[in-house]
Design a protein around this motif. Structure first.
Motif, PDB file in Angstrom:
ATOM      1  N   MET B   1       0.833  -1.203   0.000  1.00 36.23           N
ATOM      2  CA  MET B   1       0.000   0.000   0.000  1.00 36.23           C
ATOM      3  C   MET B   1       0.865   1.250   0.000  1.00 36.23           C
ATOM      4  O   MET B   1       1.738   1.403   0.841  1.00 36.23           O
ATOM      5  N   LYS B   2       0.653   2.118  -0.950  1.00 37.45           N
ATOM      6  CA  LYS B   2       1.411   3.372  -1.012  1.00 37.45           C
ATOM      7  C   LYS B   2       0.987   4.280   0.133  1.00 37.45           C
ATOM      8  O   LYS B   2      -0.188   4.579   0.301  1.00 37.45           O
ATOM      9  N   LEU B   3       1.986   4.700   0.917  1.00 38.27           N
ATOM     10  CA  LEU B   3       1.701   5.665   1.979  1.00 38.27           C
ATOM     11  C   LEU B   3       1.789   7.076   1.430  1.00 38.27           C
ATOM     12  O   LEU B   3       1.105   7.980   1.876  1.00 38.27           O
ATOM     13  N   PHE B   4       2.701   7.253   0.440  1.00 36.04           N
ATOM     14  CA  PHE B   4       2.946   8.580  -0.108  1.00 36.04           C
ATOM     15  C   PHE B   4       2.992   8.518  -1.631  1.00 36.04           C
ATOM     16  O   PHE B   4       3.362   7.492  -2.208  1.00 36.04           O
ATOM     17  N   ASN B   5       2.648   9.632  -2.234  1.00 39.02           N
ATOM     18  CA  ASN B   5       2.664   9.712  -3.679  1.00 39.02           C
ATOM     19  C   ASN B   5       4.058  10.105  -4.172  1.00 39.02           C
ATOM     20  O   ASN B   5       4.760   9.318  -4.777  1.00 39.02           O
ATOM     21  N   LYS B   6       4.482  11.312  -3.809  1.00 35.20           N
ATOM     22  CA  LYS B   6       5.814  11.764  -4.224  1.00 35.20           C
ATOM     23  C   LYS B   6       6.645  12.087  -2.980  1.00 35.20           C
ATOM     24  O   LYS B   6       6.302  12.988  -2.209  1.00 35.20           O
ATOM     25  N   VAL B   7       7.719  11.327  -2.785  1.00 31.10           N
ATOM     26  CA  VAL B   7       8.607  11.549  -1.642  1.00 31.10           C
ATOM     27  C   VAL B   7       9.880  12.232  -2.132  1.00 31.10           C
ATOM     28  O   VAL B   7      10.473  11.806  -3.126  1.00 31.10           O
ATOM     29  N   ALA B   8      10.265  13.311  -1.426  1.00 31.67           N
ATOM     30  CA  ALA B   8      11.517  13.996  -1.772  1.00 31.67           C
ATOM     31  C   ALA B   8      12.530  13.783  -0.661  1.00 31.67           C
ATOM     32  O   ALA B   8      12.242  14.049   0.501  1.00 31.67           O
ATOM     33  N   ILE B   9      13.702  13.280  -1.042  1.00 32.30           N
ATOM     34  CA  ILE B   9      14.778  13.080  -0.069  1.00 32.30           C
ATOM     35  C   ILE B   9      15.830  14.152  -0.302  1.00 32.30           C
ATOM     36  O   ILE B   9      16.412  14.219  -1.391  1.00 32.30           O
ATOM     37  N   GLY B  27       7.302  -0.661  -1.150  1.00 33.81           N
ATOM     38  CA  GLY B  27       6.223  -0.120  -1.967  1.00 33.81           C
ATOM     39  C   GLY B  27       5.445   0.984  -1.275  1.00 33.81           C
ATOM     40  O   GLY B  27       4.236   1.117  -1.447  1.00 33.81           O
ATOM     41  N   LEU B  28       6.126   1.801  -0.491  1.00 28.13           N
ATOM     42  CA  LEU B  28       5.430   2.826   0.283  1.00 28.13           C
ATOM     43  C   LEU B  28       5.352   4.170  -0.441  1.00 28.13           C
ATOM     44  O   LEU B  28       4.657   5.070   0.010  1.00 28.13           O
ATOM     45  N   ALA B  29       6.101   4.314  -1.530  1.00 25.43           N
ATOM     46  CA  ALA B  29       6.096   5.585  -2.263  1.00 25.43           C
ATOM     47  C   ALA B  29       5.908   5.338  -3.757  1.00 25.43           C
ATOM     48  O   ALA B  29       6.486   4.404  -4.317  1.00 25.43           O
ATOM     49  N   GLU B  30       5.096   6.186  -4.372  1.00 26.63           N
ATOM     50  CA  GLU B  30       4.852   6.075  -5.809  1.00 26.63           C
ATOM     51  C   GLU B  30       6.084   6.537  -6.588  1.00 26.63           C
ATOM     52  O   GLU B  30       6.510   5.902  -7.536  1.00 26.63           O
ATOM     53  N   GLU B  31       6.651   7.641  -6.117  1.00 22.82           N
ATOM     54  CA  GLU B  31       7.801   8.231  -6.814  1.00 22.82           C
ATOM     55  C   GLU B  31       8.763   8.806  -5.776  1.00 22.82           C
ATOM     56  O   GLU B  31       8.324   9.380  -4.765  1.00 22.82           O
ATOM     57  N   ILE B  32      10.050   8.647  -6.011  1.00 19.84           N
ATOM     58  CA  ILE B  32      11.031   9.226  -5.088  1.00 19.84           C
ATOM     59  C   ILE B  32      11.992  10.121  -5.857  1.00 19.84           C
ATOM     60  O   ILE B  32      12.616   9.680  -6.829  1.00 19.84           O
ATOM     61  N   VAL B  33      12.076  11.386  -5.418  1.00 15.79           N
ATOM     62  CA  VAL B  33      13.059  12.282  -6.028  1.00 15.79           C
ATOM     63  C   VAL B  33      14.117  12.627  -4.989  1.00 15.79           C
ATOM     64  O   VAL B  33      13.851  12.635  -3.789  1.00 15.79           O
ATOM     65  N   GLY B  34      15.329  12.875  -5.459  1.00  8.88           N
ATOM     66  CA  GLY B  34      16.438  13.165  -4.547  1.00  8.88           C
ATOM     67  C   GLY B  34      17.102  14.483  -4.876  1.00  8.88           C
ATOM     68  O   GLY B  34      17.194  14.874  -6.037  1.00  8.88           O
ATOM     69  N   VAL B  35      17.568  15.171  -3.821  1.00  8.04           N
ATOM     70  CA  VAL B  35      18.332  16.399  -4.003  1.00  8.04           C
ATOM     71  C   VAL B  35      19.695  16.210  -3.343  1.00  8.04           C
ATOM     72  O   VAL B  35      19.789  15.701  -2.216  1.00  8.04           O
ATOM     73  N   SER B  36      20.753  16.554  -4.057  1.00  8.08           N
ATOM     74  CA  SER B  36      22.104  16.492  -3.499  1.00  8.08           C
ATOM     75  C   SER B  36      22.910  17.651  -4.054  1.00  8.08           C
ATOM     76  O   SER B  36      22.608  18.154  -5.145  1.00  8.08           O
ATOM     77  N   ARG B  37      23.922  18.078  -3.297  1.00  6.57           N
ATOM     78  CA  ARG B  37      24.827  19.103  -3.808  1.00  6.57           C
ATOM     79  C   ARG B  37      25.680  18.540  -4.936  1.00  6.57           C
ATOM     80  O   ARG B  37      26.246  19.259  -5.746  1.00  6.57           O
TER      81      ARG B  37
END
Lengths: 277, 277
Positions: B1-9, B27-37
């Motif tokens: 079950m998806k807990l979140f739609n779009k997760v940003a790390i 399977g808890l997130a539909e999409e995961i985006v990441g930010v890094s320097r």
């Protein structure tokens, strides 16, 4: 090839028991006898086939061509005179004590063919039940011969450790105790101090960091009291150095000097990264 | 079950990357985006399938329903205002910072739906290359809700950690920082001090004791400078306690008070034995 005919192990704990097992496994001893204060230890040692015969009485070591003292430091020194009365003059004697100056200066006066050993292969575990033939493989074993040491005995002891898989190096007893005060005794002392400082009610929050850092504080307290006391002068110097470091870090935190703090930590980090494992 | 739609790390290092992997695996997130320097980190994260998309620019987190801040403490605080401009009001925000008072007091003013987290699952390793979906399983995760915390957001964050295998407990930010100063920050500080005290030329004699005791000193120096500075008052108290213990042991050794020394060490030994692992 048998290196020794009858080997006597005095103190059949973790190191003594492991040594007996390793000597058997490599076929280096014809017969191994063990001495312990505890009947239970002896019967377990026999059951585990660590020793062929065991006794609480030193008489059993008669006729040995190698005696290995594997008790705490103080007991090694205290038992030596009695042992010398039972064994033959030609018998080779070694010990596995964690400090060497006090032991070597005493034992080389008592035994004509004595060689100090220190296999760096202990752990926080203790007792015959944890004995393991493999603990010397790949480990370091420090020998501490002096000008008084019988060279043939030294070669035979060195040969024994090499055959058990250890890398043998030689240091003076004084150099050994100084080096070990930093690489072994201080880490133990710090681990005891650290776990002592953590309030008991917080222990349930412990994760890997606290566990790693204090693992050796599970080591036997009497054994380590003995080691610290027999390396008193070096311990004082080693403790002074860590106190100085703690104080530097404390002061950098207090003054919020981030640049200095990072510099100190980075130095430490680089040093630790140079160690493997 | 998806807990979140779009997760940003934000910060795709060891913890951020492991969290992304774990969320995907469960399977808890539909999409995961990441930010890094670092561009390199982002391309490695994409290659390892840790994130679906990555950017050095915060714009990418637009539309997220969960933002997880997984950078060092200071960066969490510094990035918060900018993040708040990009995300929607309803977006849930959490962080995985090692201290909580400074972070929580700042972030709960900036984000309407903020919940502080601290998974006790780090190690001396660092970086996306060491990311591992399994590190939260069986670990402890401390949540630090306050009277201002949105209860639904708190439940969803708690639910997320539980689904990742962590045991969730709740503490005030102040209690968290005090407890962590003893069970995590002090052990690190001591490990840095200890390896710093060992003369470099002796490191080749290091065996398991020194290695265990100083393992966490391989941790990142900037990250830990940040942690110590953001927990300044508690660190002062914790350092004072270990200094006191070191001094007691030093004095018992100096006075050759074996009985007292054994008593101190035995206390520590019993406490360590109560910890598993």
């Amino acid at each position: 090839m048998k290196l020794f005919n009858k080997v006597a192990i005095i103190g059949t704990g973790l190191i003594g028991g492991s040594l007996a097992l390793a000597l058997k496994k490599k076929g280096l001893a014809e017969e191994i006898v063990g001495v312990s204060r505890h009947k239970k230890t002896l019967s377990l040692a026999k059951k585990m086939k660590v020793i062929d015969k065991g006794s609480q009485d030193l008489e059993i070591i008669q006729g040995a061509d190698l005696v290995i003292l594997a008790t705490p430091v103080n007991t090694i020194i205290n038992l030596a005179p009695e042992i010398s009365k039972v064994i033959a003059k030609g018998c080779i004697v070694t010990d596995v004590g964690s400090t060497k100056e006090a032991i070597v200066s005493r034992l080389e006066k008592i035994f004509p063919r004595y060689v100090g050993s220190h296999p760096l292969a202990g752990s926080e575990k203790r007792g015959i039940a944890s004995a393991n033939a493999g603990i010397f493989k790949g480990s370091l074993c420090i020998l501490t011969p002096t000008i008084n040491t019988d060279r043939i005995a030294e070669e035979r002891i060195s040969n024994m450790w090499i055959k058990l898989g250890a890398k043998v190096i030689r240091l003076t007893p004084a150099a050994h105790d100084k080096i070990l005060s930093f690489v072994s005794h201080l880490p133990h002392l710090v681990a005891f101090s650290l776990i002592g400082a953590v309030p008991g009610k917080y222990l349930k929050f412990a994760s890997g960091g606290l566990k790693d850092t204090t693992r050796v504080a599970a080591s036997d307290s009497e054994l380590w009291a003995d080691i610290f006391l027999s390396n008193q002068k070096n311990m004082a110097k080693a403790i002074a150095l860590i106190e100085e470091n703690l104080s530097k870090i404390k002061s950098a935190i207090k003054r919020r000097d981030k640049r200095l703090l990072i510099k100190i930590l980075k130095n430490a980090q680089d040093k630790r990264k140079a160690l493997r494992g």
